[in-house]
Design a protein around this motif. Sequence first.
Motif, PDB file in Angstrom:
ATOM      1  N   SER A  31       0.837  -1.202   0.000  1.00  0.00           N
ATOM      2  CA  SER A  31       0.000   0.000   0.000  1.00  0.00           C
ATOM      3  C   SER A  31       0.869   1.248   0.000  1.00  0.00           C
ATOM      4  CB  SER A  31      -0.928  -0.007   1.215  1.00  0.00           C
ATOM      5  OG  SER A  31      -1.672   1.181   1.296  1.00  0.00           O
ATOM      6  N   PHE A  32       1.934   1.210   0.795  1.00  0.00           N
ATOM      7  CA  PHE A  32       2.882   2.319   0.837  1.00  0.00           C
ATOM      8  C   PHE A  32       3.580   2.477  -0.514  1.00  0.00           C
ATOM      9  CE2 PHE A  32       7.282   3.713   1.422  1.00  0.00           C
ATOM     10  CZ  PHE A  32       7.106   4.912   2.087  1.00  0.00           C
ATOM     11  N   TYR A  33       3.981   1.365  -1.106  1.00  0.00           N
ATOM     12  CA  TYR A  33       4.664   1.368  -2.407  1.00  0.00           C
ATOM     13  C   TYR A  33       3.779   2.015  -3.481  1.00  0.00           C
ATOM     14  CZ  TYR A  33       6.768  -0.710  -6.659  1.00  0.00           C
ATOM     15  OH  TYR A  33       7.332  -0.918  -7.892  1.00  0.00           O
ATOM     16  N   GLN A  37       4.112   5.969  -5.462  1.00  0.00           N
ATOM     17  CA  GLN A  37       4.516   5.788  -6.862  1.00  0.00           C
ATOM     18  C   GLN A  37       5.770   4.918  -6.984  1.00  0.00           C
ATOM     19  OE1 GLN A  37       2.336   7.118  -9.198  1.00  0.00           O
ATOM     20  NE2 GLN A  37       1.221   7.559  -7.302  1.00  0.00           N
ATOM     21  N   GLY A  38       5.700   3.754  -6.370  1.00  0.00           N
ATOM     22  CA  GLY A  38       6.830   2.826  -6.348  1.00  0.00           C
ATOM     23  C   GLY A  38       7.456   2.516  -7.696  1.00  0.00           C
ATOM     24  N   THR A  90       7.210   9.883  -4.295  1.00  0.00           N
ATOM     25  CA  THR A  90       6.257  10.977  -4.473  1.00  0.00           C
ATOM     26  C   THR A  90       4.916  10.537  -3.885  1.00  0.00           C
ATOM     27  OG1 THR A  90       5.690  10.202  -6.704  1.00  0.00           O
ATOM     28  CG2 THR A  90       7.475  11.809  -6.522  1.00  0.00           C
ATOM     29  N   GLY A  91       3.838  11.195  -4.261  1.00  0.00           N
ATOM     30  CA  GLY A  91       2.526  10.795  -3.732  1.00  0.00           C
ATOM     31  C   GLY A  91       2.395  11.141  -2.264  1.00  0.00           C
ATOM     32  N   SER A  92       1.853  10.222  -1.485  1.00  0.00           N
ATOM     33  CA  SER A  92       1.613  10.464  -0.060  1.00  0.00           C
ATOM     34  C   SER A  92       1.751   9.159   0.715  1.00  0.00           C
ATOM     35  CB  SER A  92       0.214  11.050   0.150  1.00  0.00           C
ATOM     36  OG  SER A  92      -0.774  10.151  -0.345  1.00  0.00           O
ATOM     37  N   ILE A  93       1.752   9.268   2.034  1.00  0.00           N
ATOM     38  CA  ILE A  93       1.832   8.089   2.900  1.00  0.00           C
ATOM     39  C   ILE A  93       0.434   7.506   3.066  1.00  0.00           C
ATOM     40  CG2 ILE A  93       2.446   7.227   5.183  1.00  0.00           C
ATOM     41  CD1 ILE A  93       4.473   9.471   5.392  1.00  0.00           C
ATOM     42  N   VAL A 112       9.941  13.483  -2.329  1.00  0.00           N
ATOM     43  CA  VAL A 112       8.938  14.476  -2.730  1.00  0.00           C
ATOM     44  C   VAL A 112       7.561  14.037  -2.228  1.00  0.00           C
ATOM     45  CG1 VAL A 112       8.292  16.011  -4.641  1.00  0.00           C
ATOM     46  CG2 VAL A 112      10.329  14.606  -4.858  1.00  0.00           C
ATOM     47  N   ILE A 113       7.519  13.449  -1.050  1.00  0.00           N
ATOM     48  CA  ILE A 113       6.262  12.960  -0.486  1.00  0.00           C
ATOM     49  C   ILE A 113       5.418  14.153  -0.035  1.00  0.00           C
ATOM     50  CG2 ILE A 113       5.214  11.515   1.284  1.00  0.00           C
ATOM     51  CD1 ILE A 113       7.868   9.981   1.411  1.00  0.00           C
TER      52      ILE A 113
END
Length: 374
Positions: A31-33, A37-38, A90-93, A112-113
């Motif tokens: 989910s984190f990945y 943007q893993g 990037t993206g979010s947690i 760049v979270i």
Amino acid sequence: MMYRPYVCLVACLNVVRLSLALSLEIPALMSFYNATQGPFWHNNMGWGNFTDISAPSSSPAPCWWYGVVCSDTMAPGRVAELNLDYNNLTGSISPSFKGFLSLWKLSLGNNVIGGSIPADIFLDAGMGALSFFSLNNNAITGSIPAGLFALPKLYYLNLADNEISGTLPAFNGSFTVQDQYNCQFFAFKNHLEGTIPPSLASVHPSTNIDLSRNNLTGMLPLFFLQIFEGTLRLSSNRFYNPQRSSKNPSSIIDLTNNYFCVLPPWCLPPYCDTLGAAQCTQLAALRALYSSTSGSSWTNSQNWMSEDGPCLPRWHGVTCDAGDTFVLGLDLGGNNLTGTLPAAVTGLQGLNYIRWISLNNNKMNGTIPDAFAS
């Protein structure tokens, strides 16, 4: 060879425990990945791969994924560290990033979270082992979750250089563990506001704290300054300057470049008696004059804007009474003053203590404030 069924039973139970643990942690990792943007990370080796035949048989997924370190002591096979600094996240947690009972280090700095830190991930025991958390130099917004300051083992937190706003939550158990590491809390270069919570006194006295370049206000609790032994950096905020005599000589405290006019403690309630009010008014008037007439370009601006007021050390051109309490006169003639005379300069009269003001041979323009004649 003698068959020992209990050996098989223990081994099988360990496998079951490991499988149950990983069945919870792997979905949270994935989910984190996905949320960060893993596929576009600089290095995502192994992520999402559960059948790598080149991996050691003793290291099941995700223990060989890039940045993942699993425990080999208290809870073998469980995720203990996640190190993904400088990896183009990037993206979010994701709010689903929780349930890591053995995770002690979470290092996500210099990415760049964006988005906020999900408060839910700290509400249960799922992050109870977290001791080291770095999220510096990202694009995090929102406020600091209160649960983060309640983690009993947390000794290092770096949230510097983000877009975090809101107030500081109460210190409720974090930064109290002082072993071979110094407790450290960094949140400089954000948009924090409000006052320092009194619970700051609960942190270990040797903690290193940097909250500079925010919008924090108010006065620091003097009792905390007396016991504090670490480094406290609060420059570029809006604090009132505490008395220097209240500072512990073992500590390093930086209060430079605050925006509040650097008023001494007697300028604030309950110190604002008749004399204190006059001193405050005079100090504010001098600082307004400096700002309005380009003080940084004066021929001589020695000691002006220093923290302790105009009398000690003596500001250039200022004459004070015998007790170095009130300004009696001001002589800034021929000192390259430009700009206009601010209305606030009338505060120099300060209950009629002022005796003379000389501003001749300068380059000021505009009108003399009407209130000055009164």
